[in-house]
Design an enzyme around this catalytic site. Structure first.
Site, PDB file in Angstrom:
ATOM      1  N   HIS A 210       0.861  -1.184   0.000  1.00 27.05           N
ATOM      2  CA  HIS A 210       0.000   0.000   0.000  1.00 27.05           C
ATOM      3  C   HIS A 210       0.895   1.231   0.000  1.00 27.05           C
ATOM      4  O   HIS A 210       1.174   1.833   1.037  1.00 27.05           O
ATOM      5  CB  HIS A 210      -0.896  -0.017   1.242  1.00 27.05           C
ATOM      6  CG  HIS A 210      -1.948   1.041   1.243  1.00 27.05           C
ATOM      7  ND1 HIS A 210      -3.211   0.829   1.751  1.00 27.05           N
ATOM      8  CD2 HIS A 210      -1.947   2.322   0.803  1.00 27.05           C
ATOM      9  CE1 HIS A 210      -3.938   1.932   1.628  1.00 27.05           C
ATOM     10  NE2 HIS A 210      -3.177   2.856   1.056  1.00 27.05           N
TER      11      HIS A 210
ATOM     12  N   GLU B  39      -2.648  -1.688  -3.144  1.00 33.30           N
ATOM     13  CA  GLU B  39      -3.718  -0.889  -2.560  1.00 33.30           C
ATOM     14  C   GLU B  39      -3.339   0.581  -2.601  1.00 33.30           C
ATOM     15  O   GLU B  39      -2.162   0.927  -2.531  1.00 33.30           O
ATOM     16  CB  GLU B  39      -3.935  -1.270  -1.086  1.00 33.30           C
ATOM     17  CG  GLU B  39      -4.318  -2.704  -0.830  1.00 33.30           C
ATOM     18  CD  GLU B  39      -4.494  -2.987   0.648  1.00 33.30           C
ATOM     19  OE1 GLU B  39      -5.091  -4.021   0.989  1.00 33.30           O
ATOM     20  OE2 GLU B  39      -4.025  -2.177   1.472  1.00 33.30           O
TER      21      GLU B  39
ATOM     22  N   HIS C 287      -7.909  -5.565   7.524  1.00 25.98           N
ATOM     23  CA  HIS C 287      -7.654  -4.534   8.533  1.00 25.98           C
ATOM     24  C   HIS C 287      -7.925  -5.095   9.934  1.00 25.98           C
ATOM     25  O   HIS C 287      -9.056  -5.372  10.307  1.00 25.98           O
ATOM     26  CB  HIS C 287      -8.488  -3.262   8.336  1.00 25.98           C
ATOM     27  CG  HIS C 287      -7.846  -2.059   8.978  1.00 25.98           C
ATOM     28  ND1 HIS C 287      -6.985  -1.223   8.299  1.00 25.98           N
ATOM     29  CD2 HIS C 287      -7.908  -1.579  10.226  1.00 25.98           C
ATOM     30  CE1 HIS C 287      -6.552  -0.271   9.096  1.00 25.98           C
ATOM     31  NE2 HIS C 287      -7.091  -0.469  10.285  1.00 25.98           N
TER      32      HIS C 287
END
Length: 248
Positions: free
Chosen positions: A43, A70, A190
């Site tokens: 990410h 991401e 997450h």
């Protein structure tokens, strides 16, 4: 079967804190795949405080499973993804100053923007996923954008599970049912951990992939990276006929 994609951002954070190339990000990516992970997630953020944009290019040579990038689809991010053409791009509405991802997309308000961005990625053969809260309306609206999948934002589930509230899974189950009905694949990520992943896997129908980074890397400090990757894989293979003792 639910695939495990290991997010290696925290390895980059540790490397950047000292300079140089220790720990070696590419070696860790190679290792988690060798240990059984079915994907690698990164990410990159605009300030490059962990994953650097150059890392995204360098990882192409070592990721031979699924490569998931991401990020917030700002122009620089879009250009990066279109050049690399990873297996999957996951769109996350990060603010520049966010410590970590803290909300899913409002797929109603941002529908037109997401339609345009997703169409460009799909023209280039890249599977798309939208990071969403477990809200049925947001999942339904995500389907209108043309995305292939949604990634359920699981922080609230993790908090409720830690409090002992197993009913905290209910909104996720409902969102997953809606996603399946409208033809979307289901990812999740997450704050998933060794403590809460098995219950999540048991309850969420048609869960295709989980992306886990912070907890997995932290648990590996105590238990070892290879061991932790395999603990996750075993928990993700769980079904009602599997003896609980097999997971330890």
């Amino acid at each position: 079967m639910t695939k495990l994609s290991v997010n290696i951002n925290k390895i980059a954070t540790l490397r950047n804190s000292r300079g140089g190339n220790v720990p070696n990000l590419l070696k860790v990516a190679e290792d988690v795949q060798k240990f059984g992970a079915e994907g690698v997630t990164i990410h990159p953020r605009p300030d490059e405080r962990h994953i650097r944009y150059q890392d995204a290019y360098d990882l192409v040579q070592v990721v031979n499973t699924e490569y998931n990038i991401e990020g917030n689809p700002i122009p620089r991010f879009i250009d990066l993804v279109l050049q690399i053409k990873p297996t999957q791009v996951t769109l996350v509405p990060d603010a520049d100053d966010a410590i970590t991802s803290n909300a899913g997309w409002d797929t109603v308000v941002h529908k037109d923007f997401l339609i345009d961005v997703i169409a460009e990625f799909k023209r280039n053969g890249i599977r798309t996923s939208i990071f969403v809260d477990p809200v049925e309306k947001m999942v339904e609206a995500a389907a209108v954008t043309g995305t292939d999948r949604v990634e359920l934002y699981t922080e609230e589930y993790a908090k409720e599970f830690q409090r002992g509230n197993l009913n905290g899974i209910s909104s996720y189950v409902n969102a997953a049912i809606v996603a399946d009905k409208v033809g979307l694949g289901i990812n999740a990520g997450h704050d998933l951990s060794l403590d809460n992943i098995r219950y999540f896997k048991e309850q969420i129908p048609n869960l295709l992939e989980v992306s886990i980074g912070h907890a997995l890397i932290s648990e590996s400090l105590y238990l070892g990276l290879e061991n932790v990757v395999n603990l996750y894989l075993n928990k993700l293979k769980y079904d009602a006929s599997t003896p609980f003792s097999n997971f330890w």
